[in-house]
Design an enzyme around this catalytic site. Structure first.
Site, short mmCIF file in Angstrom:
data_model
loop_
_atom_site.label_atom_id
_atom_site.label_comp_id
_atom_site.label_asym_id
_atom_site.label_seq_id
_atom_site.Cartn_x
_atom_site.Cartn_y
_atom_site.Cartn_z
N ARG A 1 -12.16 77.61 -2.88
CA ARG A 1 -13.00 76.73 -2.40
C ARG A 1 -12.56 76.21 -0.90
O ARG A 1 -13.32 75.80 -0.02
CB ARG A 1 -13.19 75.31 -3.11
N GLU B 1 -13.62 78.77 1.42
CA GLU B 1 -14.84 78.73 1.59
C GLU B 1 -15.41 77.84 2.66
O GLU B 1 -15.95 77.85 3.32
CB GLU B 1 -15.68 78.57 0.50
N SER C 1 -2.20 72.82 15.53
CA SER C 1 -0.94 73.26 15.09
C SER C 1 -0.90 73.08 13.63
O SER C 1 -1.11 71.96 13.12
CB SER C 1 0.20 72.51 15.74
#
Length: 163
Positions: free
Chosen positions: A103, A106, A129
């Site tokens: 997830r 995703e 960063s």
């Protein structure tokens, strides 16, 4: 300090983790400590603490001494296991198969370019960063009693250099 929800480690599922991971997770499970419990005792953020357990963050000499004390692990063993530099990024296959980690992957797949566009508009040409970086996880409960995960990512903005 004992909690119902306790992250443990199945080493058969994580063949690329360092030996220190097994040592740390075994001691964590034996004491039934959460990462929050441990982080409070060693003076680190709970995500940073978990990253040490997974071999993704460098432990300082103070971290090693504190972990040895809190988890009742021989100091010499932890010094040997945590003295090197982390081999970051090898602990997760890509794309990840573990649902929660997928997830997160995703989210970057779906919103990565949107994040990039908004960040570029706000800061100019550059990157956020992941070295000068901090993160935290919080739990929110809304008025209907639904739990929400809140993940904060805070990275120093690094403009690209012209050469």
């Amino acid at each position: 300090m004992s909690h119902l929800n306790l992250a443990t480690l199945d080493t058969s599922q994580h063949p690329y983790l360092p030996a220190s991971s097994q040592t740390l997770f075994a001691a964590k499970a034996k004491r039934k400590f959460t990462f929050e419990d441990i982080s409070k005792q060693i003076g680190r953020n709970e995500v940073a603490t978990a990253a040490i357990f997974y071999g993704q963050a460098k432990a300082s000499a103070e971290d090693i001494a504190n972990l040895a004390k809190v988890l009742d692990i021989p100091l010499k063993l932890l010094e040997e296991q945590l003295s090197g530099f982390p081999d970051r990024g090898r602990s997760v296959e890509m794309p990840p198969k573990e649902p929660l980690i997928y997830r997160l992957y995703e989210i970057v797949q779906n919103y990565g370019y949107a994040y990039k566009a908004v960040l570029n508009e706000k800061f100019g040409d550059g990157i956020m960063s992941a070295i000068s970086f901090s993160t935290k996880v919080e739990k929110e409960t809304d008025a209907d009693g639904n739990n929400w995960a809140v993940i904060t990512l805070r990275g120093k903005w690094l403009p690209f250099s012209r050469f």
